[in-house]
Scaffold this motif. Sequence first.
Motif, PDB file in Angstrom:
ATOM      1  N   GLY A   1       0.255   3.644  -2.821  1.00 10.91           N
ATOM      2  CA  GLY A   1      -0.204   4.932  -2.306  1.00 10.91           C
ATOM      3  C   GLY A   1       0.720   6.066  -2.682  1.00 10.91           C
ATOM      4  O   GLY A   1       0.273   7.102  -3.196  1.00 10.91           O
ATOM      5  N   TYR A   2       1.984   5.863  -2.452  1.00 11.44           N
ATOM      6  CA  TYR A   2       2.905   6.971  -2.709  1.00 11.44           C
ATOM      7  C   TYR A   2       3.078   7.247  -4.189  1.00 11.44           C
ATOM      8  O   TYR A   2       3.139   8.407  -4.602  1.00 11.44           O
TER       9      TYR A   2
ATOM     10  N   PRO B   1     -21.358  10.039  -5.750  1.00 14.32           N
ATOM     11  CA  PRO B   1     -20.957  11.376  -6.201  1.00 14.32           C
ATOM     12  C   PRO B   1     -19.481  11.678  -6.019  1.00 14.32           C
ATOM     13  O   PRO B   1     -19.051  12.776  -6.241  1.00 14.32           O
TER      14      PRO B   1
ATOM     15  N   GLY C   1     -17.340  10.216  -3.340  1.00 10.10           N
ATOM     16  CA  GLY C   1     -16.613   9.618  -2.240  1.00 10.10           C
ATOM     17  C   GLY C   1     -16.539  10.422  -0.970  1.00 10.10           C
ATOM     18  O   GLY C   1     -16.071   9.913   0.029  1.00 10.10           O
ATOM     19  N   ILE C   2     -16.925  11.694  -0.991  1.00  6.68           N
ATOM     20  CA  ILE C   2     -16.893  12.431   0.283  1.00  6.68           C
ATOM     21  C   ILE C   2     -18.283  13.019   0.504  1.00  6.68           C
ATOM     22  O   ILE C   2     -18.862  13.599  -0.395  1.00  6.68           O
ATOM     23  N   ALA C   3     -18.782  12.846   1.652  1.00  9.62           N
ATOM     24  CA  ALA C   3     -20.116  13.383   1.916  1.00  9.62           C
ATOM     25  C   ALA C   3     -20.265  13.694   3.386  1.00  9.62           C
ATOM     26  O   ALA C   3     -19.705  13.017   4.246  1.00  9.62           O
TER      27      ALA C   3
ATOM     28  N   MET D   1      -0.078  18.402  -3.915  1.00  9.98           N
ATOM     29  CA  MET D   1      -0.195  19.103  -2.639  1.00  9.98           C
ATOM     30  C   MET D   1       0.690  18.457  -1.573  1.00  9.98           C
ATOM     31  O   MET D   1       1.170  19.117  -0.653  1.00  9.98           O
ATOM     32  N   MET D   2       0.916  17.162  -1.726  1.00 11.39           N
ATOM     33  CA  MET D   2       1.724  16.465  -0.735  1.00 11.39           C
ATOM     34  C   MET D   2       3.208  16.763  -0.914  1.00 11.39           C
ATOM     35  O   MET D   2       3.998  16.406  -0.042  1.00 11.39           O
TER      36      MET D   2
ATOM     37  N   SER E   1       0.838  -1.197   0.000  1.00 12.24           N
ATOM     38  CA  SER E   1       0.000   0.000   0.000  1.00 12.24           C
ATOM     39  C   SER E   1       0.868   1.241   0.000  1.00 12.24           C
ATOM     40  O   SER E   1       0.493   2.274  -0.553  1.00 12.24           O
ATOM     41  N   ALA E   2       2.073   1.120   0.569  1.00 12.10           N
ATOM     42  CA  ALA E   2       3.002   2.251   0.502  1.00 12.10           C
ATOM     43  C   ALA E   2       3.412   2.490  -0.948  1.00 12.10           C
ATOM     44  O   ALA E   2       3.397   3.624  -1.442  1.00 12.10           O
TER      45      ALA E   2
ATOM     46  N   VAL F   1      -1.242  13.898  -6.621  1.00 14.28           N
ATOM     47  CA  VAL F   1      -1.481  14.795  -5.482  1.00 14.28           C
ATOM     48  C   VAL F   1      -0.263  15.667  -5.201  1.00 14.28           C
ATOM     49  O   VAL F   1       0.462  15.431  -4.239  1.00 14.28           O
TER      50      VAL F   1
ATOM     51  N   SER G   1       0.118   9.095  -5.240  1.00 15.63           N
ATOM     52  CA  SER G   1       0.167  10.481  -4.769  1.00 15.63           C
ATOM     53  C   SER G   1       1.151  11.295  -5.595  1.00 15.63           C
ATOM     54  O   SER G   1       0.881  12.444  -5.953  1.00 15.63           O
TER      55      SER G   1
END
Lengths: 124, 617
Positions: free
Chosen positions: B264-265, B482, B484-486, B274-275, B260-261, B272, B268
């Motif tokens: 994930g990385y 929609p 994933g965040i709600a 921003m990271m 997952s590292a 991403v 990202s």
Amino acid sequence: MSYILLVEDNEATASIIIRALSAAGYEVRHFLKGLPGIQEARRETPSLVLMDFDLPDVDGRTLVLQLKKRFGRAGPPIVAVTARSDDIERKLAQRFGADAFVAKPFDPEQLVALVATLLHPTEP
Amino acid sequence: MDDASSIRLHIGATDITPEDVAAYVREQRAEHLQTMVLTGWLVLIYGLVSLLLLKLPFLYFIAVVMGALVLGSTQVMLRNDHMLDGAVWTFLLGQIGVLGLLLWADGDATAIGFLMLIPMALTGLLLKTDEHVIVAGLAVGALFLGRLHHVHWLDALGDVILPAVVGSVLVLISYLMSRRNLTLVEWSLFAQDKSEYRAELFYRQQEELRQTLRELKIANLKLERLNAELVEARQVAENASQAKSVFLSNMSHELRTPLSAIVGYTSSMLSVPMMYDNQELPTVFREDVELVMQSGQYLSDLINDMLDLSKIEAGKLELYCAPVQLDEVINSVLATARGLLKGKPLQLRADLPEDLPPVWADSTRVRQILLNLISNAVKFTETGSVTVAVSVEGQMARVAVIDTGIGIPPDAQATIFDRYEQAAHDTQRQYGGTGLGLDISKQLAIMHGGDLTLHSEVGKGSTFAFTLPLTTETAISAEPDPGGIAIFAPNSDDLEAILTVLVIEDDSATRAMIRRALEEDGHAVIDTHSGAEGLALAAGLVPDLIVLDVFLGDEDGWEVLAALKADAATATVPVVVCTVAEDRHRALRLGAACFLPKPVTPAAVRAGIHNAVRAHT
């Protein structure tokens, strides 16, 4: 403003969350397992809880429920973090008392925005 | 055979032998003789009195004296057991002698002749037949000699004929009587023999029975020992299986974390910024980083598949079933699958009936099966369509994934679901995938109570179909995702109605059943097979309710109950104890709120929870 409690067993996901929230100025306390996390919450009430639903030792849903029952409406908002984004999971999270829902993988920017909204509801 | 003597031992004192009979006869003789002697004394006294009164000659007095002598010596001899014969002869011969003497002295034959019949008769009681004949002969002889003194021998002979005849008759009578007695004795001895034989038979049968019982006991003991060994072997096997599961679970975590590292990385890094202080990944790195991410993702999928498979094999994969709306799940998976098309000119569509009732299934696993089948279909189809069609067949819903692809040759069809069998290696490399998906999908379908079947024609296409049970319960309806965040609207439901239940139960089937019963009622369940872990969970979580089985394998449920009540943190949590009916009072005494009798049924679980909650509030 107290700390943000993060219970997440995946290191990479946790790291992303911690970095994003720290960059936004929040203190994050991270726990890999549910029981130590809940004990910390009892020790010192957090401002917000990010709870992974796929924890290895205890079901995250149950922890959310327990925390909500313990702290009640006036307590910290609890965000359910789950790998499944389907609606059944969402409904379950809501039923067990979560205030918000985040599905993995998520956009860290959106997560920070969510946290901000939950912590400062009156701010525009 | 010593059985005969052992039988004697068993029958014991009731045994009658010919010796016993002889001894008895001797006793009788002695008794009779004694009686006769006493009678003799009386006769003698009468004789003496009449002698004195009638003033009979002196000779009669001599006779009385001689009689007294005879009686006296007989009496003396009678005291001695082995002088009995002597006593008898003395008595009889004495009488004959006295009477003979009287006849010799005084000539009156008639009276003496009658008197002589007495000893002849008495002999029948005292002596054997041949001896009887002798005595009778002697008596007759004495008569004859006595008469001879007075008359001519021919006349004397005539005088003794009558006594001789009577004497003979007496002998005959006594002979016949003794024969009859002998027959009776013989009969009783014979009867005794028969009963002895029966007793022997019975005893032998008893012995055989006892032997059989002994053998049975030995067989039983062997069986018990075998059982104990089996129980032990089973325990060893279960321990090994448990150890394997723990190992698997640990390895799974060990494998997933670094993966997952990686995923994930790299993900990202690619998406991403921003990271990374808002810096974009330079283009020159992107392709390679993408490859690393895809490799990691593939490894992750492979590990997940392998772990699923080994869980299924170990029987440890659990389904979390609920009423599921198939149309929502299918549409959702199809949306995901669109991403797999990568520009192929394929139509992805769903063919669903109206008013499709919900199915009882684990939505995640159904999704898993569908994704596996659809992605396979997409992989092996270049043009045409992939259709997911659902139809209702009796109590089941049939979900078919129909493609217009290259089809599967018959020999490949035979082994396509087989564990560890994979299609030819080039297929693997060409089309990707872990190769385990179909195996897992089939197992999952079977676990749901259905099956996964294949129908395929080379060049035309393939249809993979699986069935799921229908349910009458209403499903939680799904809305389109929609992103994933709600944030949820404030939950108006009363959280207090939902209980957090900790289930401590050793047997996995019972545990699953209790979990299902509680989850169907909407409660949150945490379960464990270990009492120690249960105590830790109880202390950490402080659940609303604990369901505890007293039989926890190695641990003692009663101790767990005591520990729960002893710890201040957990003492107030109501405990529903699962045990046999006899122990209900013990459960209640130790602080249980309520008890569930074994065997546990879902209805009993619900009732138990209800009671415990009611008692608590």
